[in-house]
Enzyme design. Structure first.
Site, PDB file in Angstrom:
ATOM      1  N   ASN A 412       0.895  -1.271  -0.238  1.00 34.67           N
ATOM      2  CA  ASN A 412      -0.103  -0.032  -0.080  1.00 34.67           C
ATOM      3  C   ASN A 412       0.915   1.261   0.027  1.00 34.67           C
ATOM      4  O   ASN A 412       1.565   1.522   1.106  1.00 34.67           O
ATOM      5  CB  ASN A 412      -0.884   0.050   1.242  1.00 34.67           C
ATOM      6  CG  ASN A 412      -1.594   1.342   1.311  1.00 34.67           C
ATOM      7  OD1 ASN A 412      -2.750   1.216   0.518  1.00 34.67           O
ATOM      8  ND2 ASN A 412      -1.421   2.333   2.124  1.00 34.67           N
ATOM      9  N   GLU A 413       0.912   1.975  -0.959  1.00 39.25           N
ATOM     10  CA  GLU A 413       1.552   3.395  -1.402  1.00 39.25           C
ATOM     11  C   GLU A 413       3.113   3.487  -1.308  1.00 39.25           C
ATOM     12  O   GLU A 413       3.259   4.412  -1.225  1.00 39.25           O
ATOM     13  CB  GLU A 413       0.720   4.495  -0.316  1.00 39.25           C
ATOM     14  CG  GLU A 413      -0.792   4.473  -0.526  1.00 39.25           C
ATOM     15  CD  GLU A 413      -1.423   5.598   0.315  1.00 39.25           C
ATOM     16  OE1 GLU A 413      -2.476   5.918  -0.045  1.00 39.25           O
ATOM     17  OE2 GLU A 413      -0.924   5.980   1.019  1.00 39.25           O
TER      18      GLU A 413
END
Length: 803
Positions: A412-413
Site C-alpha cells: 500500500n502506497e
C-alpha cells in the site's frame, strides 16, 4: 489418526511478580482489562494512560502434563504469536519467533512441564532491528517497518497506538505417527465445461514413516482420486476433474457455488491425517492492456468484465484477537447489503482469520489481498527478508483455496511514497522494498498460486514508465480532494481504477456518548480531538462543510452536516466514475469499518453503527443508478444511467425543474433503455436544465424509485425555503420492536436524516439521507426503539436549512 488438544484453558500472564488469568487467544491488553488493571483504552484519553503496556516484556505460562507416548511425535503448534517471543517447555528452549503473521510448529516430543512464552516488547525488538539495518522513512513516527507485526497497532490516522503482545490465535498440541500432511495447495481452474482441482501435497514423515509407502485420497463431490507416496517420496500431485461444475460468482452476478474438498493421508493400517477446505470453480483475469486512454485495470470473473464496487477493510478492532467469526459475518453482511462486491484487505493490517474469507466465499464478496506493507520504506536485509518470504509463502498457501480471493497486491502506497514523498533522496542507495514488490512476491505468487493475478502495489501504473499514481494507468489513490480540495474535484479526472478515496465524518452520536461519557461534546473538545487521529482532521472537516454550508457553532448541527458532506462527497466520486465505465473499471472506498470509536472515513463506525455514508453506498453501488453530472461550462448537465445488471433496463425518466420551495416548474418524461452492464449518457434538455448559477431552481430526475438532484450552486447560496413537514409514528404489524416514521413534506426537504441512535442506542433505521419535494411522503422504519412518538422522532430528524 493424529490427536489434537486445544490449548485454550489454564494460561497465566506474568509481569513484575504478578500472575493473572490469561485468555488464549488473546493479548496482554485484554487480559489486563479483564483483571481491572487498566482502563479501557478506547474510552476518553485512556489510550495514553496505558502506553506503558507496550513498552514492557510479558510472559504466558501453562502447565502441560505428560499425555503418554502412543504417538511417535508431539508438536506444539501456535497459529499466531504477537510477536517477538521465546518458547520453552519444561525448561528446554523450543525456539523463538519474530513474526505475528506466521504460524509456528515446534517439536515437543518427550517434553512436559511448564510451557512458557516470553514476549519481548515490540518496541525493543523493532529498535534492535533498526540498529542492524539502518533508518528508513515512513509516514508515522513509529518503528513499524522493522518488525513483522500489524503496522496499524502502532497507530494510524484513524487508529490508536496500542502495540501489544500475546498468543493472538489458537494454540494446540498435535500428536501423530508415521506422517502428516504438511502442506496442501489446490489449484482450482475451469476450462470449458470441466473444472479441475490440481492438489500439490507435501508430507512430513517420522523415522518410521520414512520406510513406509503411503497413499493420499482426494474427494470433491462424487469424484475421487488417489496417489501413492513410495518410500523416500514426500511430494505428489492429485488431479480431480469435475464435469459441468456450478460456477462461483461475485454477488450480483450469480450464485456462490462451493464444493467440499477433502484429502486423507493413510498407510496400510489406516488414516493418518486429513485436510478439508471449500473451493469454488471460477476464472479470474486482470486486464491491464493499453488502449486509447492509457492502460486499464479491469477485473473479469468467468469472462465477465466488472465495474468493481469495493470497500477497503482495516482490522475491525485494534486488539485483533477480539474479532470473532460472528463479528466478521456481521460486518461483511453489512458490506453485501450495501451492494459491495469487493473487499480490499489493506496492507497495514493482518491476513485475516479463515472466518473472514469463508464469509466472503459465501456472500460473493471478492477479496483483494494486500501483502502486509504500508506507507513505509521496508529494509530488504536480514533478519526481515527471510521472515517476509516465509510469511508470504505461508499465507499464499493458507488463503489460496478461497474462491473469493481474486487479487494479490504487493503493498500500500510504498511505490508512490518512494517517488513523491522524498524517500528517494533520503534513502540514497539503501533498500526500501522494491525488491519485494517487483521480485520476491510476484515470484512466490507465480510459483505457489499461478491461477491468480498479482499487482505490485496500490497505487501502481504497471511500470516505472509512468508515475505510480498516474490516473491514466493502473490503480489510483485520490487523496488531494479530501486533503486540499472540494469533493466536486472528483469530477475533474477519470482514473482507470480508484483503489482509495474517501471523506471523513464523526461516528454516530451514541458511539461518541459511549466513548466520551463525561464530556460535553463539541467539535474541538479534548475527547473529540483525541479521537481524531488525522493530521488537521477537524480543520479539513470544517473546510469541507464551509464550502457548502455556513459553519455552525452548535455541535449537533455540525455533527449532522459533517455526515452529510461525507455521504455527498463519496457519492459524487462514485457517480462520476461509474458514469465513465468501462474507462473507469472500479472504485474501492476508504473505508468500510473502524477499529475503535473515532472520526474517520468509515461507513460503519467503531461500535458497528451505520453512518449516512453506508446508506449512500447502498444507493450508488446498486445495480441501477441514476445521476446528474454537472458539466465544466455553462452547458446543460448530463443525465447518466448506469446498469450493472445482466438484463437491459427499460425505464421512463421523469425530469423536473423545481423551484426552491419544492414545487415543480417544468416536467418531461424520457423513455430510455440502458443495455446490460453499460452506461447511458444523455444531455438534459435545455428546457429542464436550471440556469447556471441559479439560486432558485434545481433539477430532479426520477426513474423506478431512484432519484438524483442537481443544484446549480452550493447550499449556502441557494434560496431554500424553511423546511416544513409533518411526522407521524405508526406500529408495524407483527414486529413490536419496529415503528414506521412517516414524513409528509410541505416544502422542499433536502437531505433529511433520522439519526436512529438518538432515539435508542441500538436503534437502526432502514433509510439514510432523503430529499423530498413538496407534497411527497416517505416512510422510515426504525427497529430497536418501540417507545417513540412523533415528538421524539422529530427531535432526531435533521435536514438542510436556509443559511
Amino acid at each position: 489418526m493424529k490427536d489434537v488438544t486445544q490449548l485454550d484453558q489454564g494460561w497465566a500472564l506474568h509481569h513484575a511478580g504478578s500472575r493473572l488469568p490469561a485468555a488464549v487467544p488473546g493479548c496482554v491488553h485484554t487480559d489486563l482489562l479483564a483483571a481491572g488493571l487498566i482502563p479501557d483504552p478506547f474510552l476518553e484519553a485512556n489510550e495514553t494512560d496505558v502506553a506503558w503496556v507496550s513498552r514492557q516484556d510479558w510472559t504466558y505460562t501453562l502447565d502441560l502434563p505428560d499425555h503418554g507416548t502412543r504417538h511417535e511425535r508431539t508438536d506444539l503448534v501456535f497459529e499466531g504469536l504477537d510477536t517477538a517471543a521465546t518458547i520453552t517447555l519444561g525448561g528446554t528452549e523450543l525456539g523463538s519467533t519474530r513474526n505475528m503473521h506466521r504460524g509456528y510448529r515446534f517439536d515437543a516430543t518427550g517434553l512436559t512441564g511448564e510451557l512458557a512464552v516470553r514476549f519481548t516488547s515490540a518496541y525493543r525488538e523493532a529498535e534492535r532491528v533498526r540498529a542492524l539495518v539502518g533508518d528508513r522513512p515512513n509516514v508515522y513516527p513509529e518503528p513499524f517497518q522493522y518488525i513483522r507485526k500489524m503496522a496499524a497497532s502502532f497507530g494510524w490516522d484513524w487508529g490508536p497506538t496500542l502495540p501489544g503482545a500475546g498468543i493472538w490465535r489458537p494454540a494446540r498440541i498435535e500428536r501423530w505417527s508415521t506422517a502428516r500432511l504438511a502442506r496442501v495447495r489446490p489449484h482450482t481452474t475451469v476450462d470449458g465445461a470441466t473444472g479441475t482441482v490440481e492438489l500439490h501435497l507435501d508430507l512430513e514423515r517420522t523415522t518410521t514413516g520414512a520406510a513406509r509407502e503411503l497413499t493420499a485420497t482426494a474427494t470433491i463431490g462424487d469424484h475421487t482420486a488417489t496417489v501413492a507416496f513410495p518410500v523416500g517420496q514426500d511430494t505428489a500431485v492429485i488431479v480431480l476433474d469435475v464435469p459441468d461444475p456450478a460456477l462461483w460468482w461475485p454477488r450480483g452476478h450469480g450464485d456462490q457455488a462451493l464444493y467440499d474438498l477433502d484429502v486423507t493421508l493413510a498407510d496400510a493400517q489406516g488414516p493418518l491425517d486429513s485436510w478439508h477446505r471449500r473451493v469454488g470453480f471460477r476464472t479470474i483475469e486482470l486486464d491491464t492492456s493499453d488502449d486509447e486512454h492509457g492502460s486499464g485495470f479491469t477485473l473479469a470473473v468467468n469472462g465477465v468484465r466488472l465495474f468493481v464496487r469495493g470497500v477497503n477493510w482495516i482490522p475491525d478492532d485494534t486488539l485483533v484477537s477480539r474479532v470473532t467469526p460472528e463479528r466478521y459475518r456481521e460486518r461483511l453482511t453489512r458490506a453485501a447489503e450495501a451492494n459491495v462486491d469487493l473487499v480490499r484487505v489493506w496492507g497495514g493490517g493482518i491476513y485475516e482469520d479463515e472466518a473472514f474469507y469463508d464469509t466472503c466465499d459465501e456472500l460473493g464478496l471478492m477479496v483483494w489481498q494486500d501483502f502486509l506493507f504500508a506507507c513505509a520504506a521496508y529494509p530488504e536485509e536480514q533478519p526481515l527478508r527471510g521472515e517476509i518470504e516465509a510469511e508470504a509463502r505461508e499465507n499464499v498457501v493458507r488463503l489460496m483455496p478461497h474462491p473469493s480471493l481474486v487479487l494479490w497486491n504487493g503493498n500500500n502506497e510504498n511505490l508512490w511514497g518512494f517517488r513523491d514523498w522524498g524517500w528517494e533522496t533520503e534513502l540514497a542507495s539503501a533498500s526500501w522494498g522494491e525488491g519485494y514488490y517487483l521480485g520476491v512476491l510476484p515470484r512466490i505468487v507465480a510459483e505457489l498460486d499461478p491461477t491468480r493475478p498479482y499487482t505490485a502495489g496500490s497505487p501502481w501504473s504497471g511500470s516505472w514508465d509512468h508515475h505510480p499514481n498516474d490516473v491514466d494507468h493502473g490503480t489510483h489513490h485520490s487523496w488531494e480532494v479530501w486533503n486540499r480540495q472540494d469533493y466536486a474535484e472528483y469530477r475533474a479526472t477519470v482514473p482507470r481504477f480508484v483503489a482509495e478515496f474517501g471523506w471523513q465524518a464523526p461516528p454516530a452520536h451514541a458511539t461518541l456518548r459511549r466513548a466520551l461519557p463525561t464530556e460535553e461534546l463539541a467539535a474541538d473538545s479534548p475527547g473529540m480531538l483525541h479521537h481524531q487521529k488525522a493530521e488537521d482532521g477537524n480543520g479539513k472537516l470544517d473546510r469541507g462543510v464551509e464550502r457548502h454550508f455556513d459553519l455552525p457553532a452548535d455541535f449537533d448541527r455540525w455533527h449532522y452536516l459533517t455526515q452529510v458532506v461525507q455521504a455527498r462527497a463519496v457519492a459524487a466520486g462514485i457517480e462520476h466514475w461509474r458514469s465513465h465505465w468501462p474507462r473507469c473499471a472500479g472504485t474501492v472506498v476508504w473505508q468500510l469499518n473502524d477499529c475503535w470509536p473515532v472520526s474517520s472515513w468509515a461507513a460503519i463506525d467503531g461500535d458497528g453503527r451505520l453512518k449516512p455514508l453506508w446508506y449512500e453506498l447502498r444507493r450508488v453501488f446498486a445495480d441501477r443508478l441514476i445521476t446528474v453530472q454537472p458539466t465544466t461550462d455553462d452547458a446543460a448537465p448530463t443525465l447518466a444511467l448506469a446498469n450493472q445488471a445482466a438484463q437491459p433496463w427499460h425505464t421512463v425518466v421523469t425530469l423536473r425543474r423545481v423551484s426552491a420551495d419544492g414545487t415543480t416548474a417544468t416536467t418531461t418524461e424520457l423513455p430510455v433503455t440502458v443495455e446490460a452492464r453499460s452506461v447511458l449518457r444523455l444531455p438534459v434538455p435545455n428546457a429542464l436544465a436550471p440556469t447556471a448559477g441559479s439560486t432558485k431552481e434545481f433539477l430532479a430526475a426520477d426513474a423506478d424509485d431512484l432519484r438524483a438532484v442537481h443544484f446549480p450552486v452550493a447550499d449556502k447560496h441557494f434560496d431554500y425555503a424553511r423546511p416544513e413537514f409533518d411526522v407521524t409514528v405508526k406500529p408495524v404489524a407483527g414486529d413490536d420492536t419496529a415503528r414506521d416514521i412517516v414524513i409528509t413534506a410541505h416544502t422542499l426537504v433536502r437531505d433529511l436524516l433520522l439519526q436512529a441512535d438518538r432515539l435508542a442506542p441500538d436503534a437502526v433505521a432502514d433509510r439514510g439521507l432523503l430529499t423530498l419535494l413538496a407534497g411527497e411522503r416517505a416512510r422510515i422504519r426504525i427497529t430497536g426503539a418501540p417507545g417513540i412518538d412523533a415528538d421524539t422522532a422529530r427531535a432526531a430528524l435533521y435536514c438542510v436549512e436556509p443559511a
